[in-house]
Design a protein around this motif. Structure first.
Motif, PDB file in Angstrom:
ATOM      1  N   THR A  14     -21.004  29.732 -93.997  1.00  8.64           N
ATOM      2  CA  THR A  14     -20.249  30.978 -93.860  1.00  8.64           C
ATOM      3  C   THR A  14     -20.295  31.486 -92.426  1.00  8.64           C
ATOM      4  O   THR A  14     -20.969  30.913 -91.562  1.00  8.64           O
ATOM      5  N   GLY A  15     -19.590  32.567 -92.186  1.00  8.03           N
ATOM      6  CA  GLY A  15     -19.507  33.165 -90.857  1.00  8.03           C
ATOM      7  C   GLY A  15     -18.306  34.082 -90.838  1.00  8.03           C
ATOM      8  O   GLY A  15     -17.363  33.898 -91.603  1.00  8.03           O
ATOM      9  N   ASN A  16     -18.340  35.062 -89.969  1.00  5.14           N
ATOM     10  CA  ASN A  16     -17.192  35.975 -89.843  1.00  5.14           C
ATOM     11  C   ASN A  16     -15.954  35.212 -89.399  1.00  5.14           C
ATOM     12  O   ASN A  16     -16.046  34.144 -88.806  1.00  5.14           O
ATOM     13  N   SER A  17     -14.812  35.801 -89.674  1.00  3.83           N
ATOM     14  CA  SER A  17     -13.554  35.254 -89.170  1.00  3.83           C
ATOM     15  C   SER A  17     -13.651  35.118 -87.655  1.00  3.83           C
ATOM     16  O   SER A  17     -14.158  36.014 -86.975  1.00  3.83           O
ATOM     17  N   GLY A  18     -13.214  33.966 -87.131  1.00  6.44           N
ATOM     18  CA  GLY A  18     -13.264  33.739 -85.691  1.00  6.44           C
ATOM     19  C   GLY A  18     -14.588  33.212 -85.168  1.00  6.44           C
ATOM     20  O   GLY A  18     -14.745  32.995 -83.971  1.00  6.44           O
ATOM     21  N   SER A  19     -15.555  32.987 -86.055  1.00  9.21           N
ATOM     22  CA  SER A  19     -16.873  32.526 -85.603  1.00  9.21           C
ATOM     23  C   SER A  19     -16.890  31.042 -85.243  1.00  9.21           C
ATOM     24  O   SER A  19     -17.746  30.579 -84.494  1.00  9.21           O
ATOM     25  N   GLY A  20     -15.925  30.293 -85.788  1.00  7.16           N
ATOM     26  CA  GLY A  20     -15.931  28.841 -85.601  1.00  7.16           C
ATOM     27  C   GLY A  20     -16.403  28.104 -86.842  1.00  7.16           C
ATOM     28  O   GLY A  20     -16.655  26.900 -86.805  1.00  7.16           O
ATOM     29  N   ARG A 139     -18.763  39.290 -80.732  1.00  8.30           N
ATOM     30  CA  ARG A 139     -17.594  40.019 -81.259  1.00  8.30           C
ATOM     31  C   ARG A 139     -16.320  39.714 -80.471  1.00  8.30           C
ATOM     32  O   ARG A 139     -15.247  39.482 -81.051  1.00  8.30           O
ATOM     33  N   ASP A 140     -16.405  39.714 -79.146  1.00  3.98           N
ATOM     34  CA  ASP A 140     -15.217  39.455 -78.324  1.00  3.98           C
ATOM     35  C   ASP A 140     -14.678  38.048 -78.558  1.00  3.98           C
ATOM     36  O   ASP A 140     -13.463  37.845 -78.608  1.00  3.98           O
ATOM     37  N   SER A 141     -15.584  37.088 -78.696  1.00  2.00           N
ATOM     38  CA  SER A 141     -15.169  35.705 -78.979  1.00  2.00           C
ATOM     39  C   SER A 141     -14.420  35.652 -80.298  1.00  2.00           C
ATOM     40  O   SER A 141     -13.363  35.018 -80.412  1.00  2.00           O
ATOM     41  N   LYS A 142     -14.961  36.332 -81.319  1.00  2.00           N
ATOM     42  CA  LYS A 142     -14.348  36.308 -82.649  1.00  2.00           C
ATOM     43  C   LYS A 142     -12.972  36.958 -82.630  1.00  2.00           C
ATOM     44  O   LYS A 142     -12.006  36.407 -83.175  1.00  2.00           O
ATOM     45  N   LEU A 143     -12.859  38.136 -82.007  1.00  2.00           N
ATOM     46  CA  LEU A 143     -11.566  38.834 -81.960  1.00  2.00           C
ATOM     47  C   LEU A 143     -10.518  37.984 -81.236  1.00  2.00           C
ATOM     48  O   LEU A 143      -9.368  37.881 -81.684  1.00  2.00           O
ATOM     49  N   GLY A 144     -10.919  37.374 -80.127  1.00  2.00           N
ATOM     50  CA  GLY A 144      -9.994  36.530 -79.361  1.00  2.00           C
ATOM     51  C   GLY A 144      -9.508  35.343 -80.186  1.00  2.00           C
ATOM     52  O   GLY A 144      -8.310  35.024 -80.183  1.00  2.00           O
ATOM     53  N   ILE A 146      -9.436  35.093 -83.542  1.00  2.00           N
ATOM     54  CA  ILE A 146      -8.607  35.552 -84.668  1.00  2.00           C
ATOM     55  C   ILE A 146      -7.183  35.826 -84.197  1.00  2.00           C
ATOM     56  O   ILE A 146      -6.209  35.394 -84.822  1.00  2.00           O
ATOM     57  N   LYS A 147      -7.045  36.550 -83.082  1.00  2.00           N
ATOM     58  CA  LYS A 147      -5.711  36.906 -82.585  1.00  2.00           C
ATOM     59  C   LYS A 147      -4.920  35.664 -82.189  1.00  2.00           C
ATOM     60  O   LYS A 147      -3.730  35.549 -82.499  1.00  2.00           O
ATOM     61  N   ILE A 152      -1.975  37.863 -84.714  1.00  2.00           N
ATOM     62  CA  ILE A 152      -1.973  39.244 -85.215  1.00  2.00           C
ATOM     63  C   ILE A 152      -2.427  40.212 -84.127  1.00  2.00           C
ATOM     64  O   ILE A 152      -2.957  39.801 -83.097  1.00  2.00           O
ATOM     65  N   SER A 153      -2.229  41.493 -84.390  1.00  2.00           N
ATOM     66  CA  SER A 153      -2.577  42.525 -83.410  1.00  2.00           C
ATOM     67  C   SER A 153      -4.099  42.679 -83.304  1.00  2.00           C
ATOM     68  O   SER A 153      -4.846  42.258 -84.185  1.00  2.00           O
ATOM     69  N   HIS A 154      -4.503  43.335 -82.211  1.00  2.00           N
ATOM     70  CA  HIS A 154      -5.932  43.608 -82.005  1.00  2.00           C
ATOM     71  C   HIS A 154      -6.469  44.468 -83.146  1.00  2.00           C
ATOM     72  O   HIS A 154      -7.562  44.221 -83.661  1.00  2.00           O
ATOM     73  N   GLU A 155      -5.668  45.459 -83.560  1.00  2.00           N
ATOM     74  CA  GLU A 155      -6.096  46.371 -84.634  1.00  2.00           C
ATOM     75  C   GLU A 155      -6.283  45.612 -85.960  1.00  2.00           C
ATOM     76  O   GLU A 155      -7.270  45.818 -86.675  1.00  2.00           O
TER      77      GLU A 155
END
Length: 200
Positions: A14-20, A139-144, A146-147, A152-155
């Protein structure tokens, strides 16, 4: 063979979205593990004609469906990821259907089985695993990621992350934490070491 049954090794990944996490799962497949993509099973449950599709339509209404009858996952995702109670309602509809299929696939698989699931802890699927692996990233790696991946938007990306268990919370359940703030080769090296038991 020989009458004695070899116990399956079951890894909950498992892992958050964008974790790899998906990259780690793909590499585990290359190493010979039987990867069960639980998130894909959940998506397939809401394909037209499947039980989950009918359940989602009844619960959330026609507004989240396209003219051809298919579910508009992007629209539904935007809606539920900003409304925790609605996300819970959606998961409650699909979870029993997903669990049933996961158990069937596990029974049919041989060797090492990997349960690749973003909501492994939330849904209690970790109870089926012998060991829990968490892929972690900043967090920044994950957001980048995912987008870039989903367009999708940053929000929307922030809402998606906010809807998931905090990484530190995930790590409390982990037997193995795999850091992924570097290159794909570095990620593969860490996965390989854990898979073959050569870490530390």
């Amino acid at each position: 063979m020989g009458g004695s049954e070899v116990k399956k090794r079951v890894i909950g990944l498992t892992g958050n979205s964008g974790s790899g996490k998906s990259s780690a799962a793909a590499y585990l497949g290359q190493l010979g593990a039987h990867v069960i993509d639980v998130d894909r099973i959940a998506r397939e449950q809401s394909d037209p004609g499947r039980p989950g599709w009918a359940a989602v339509k009844q619960a959330f209404g026609e507004g989240f469906f396209r003219a051809d009858g298919s579910l508009d996952r992007h629209k539904l995702g935007e809606y539920v990821f900003s409304r925790p109670e609605e996300l819970k309602r959606l998961n409650a509809l699909l979870h029993p259907l997903v669990m049933e299929e996961v158990r069937e696939r596990m029974a049919a698989a041989g060797g090492t089985v990997v349960l690749d699931c973003a909501l492994l802890i939330d849904t209690g699927l970790d109870s089926l695993a012998d060991e829990v692996w968490v892929v972690a990233a900043g967090r920044d790696s994950k957001l980048g990621r995912i987008k870039a991946r989903d367009g999708i938007s940053h929000e929307h990306a922030q809402n998606r992350l906010a809807s998931q268990l905090d990484e530190k919370e995930l790590e409390k359940h982990a037997d193995v934490v795999i850091e992924n703030n570097g290159t794909l080769d570095e990620l593969k090296k860490r996965v390989r070491e854990q898979f073959y038991g050569k870490s530390e």
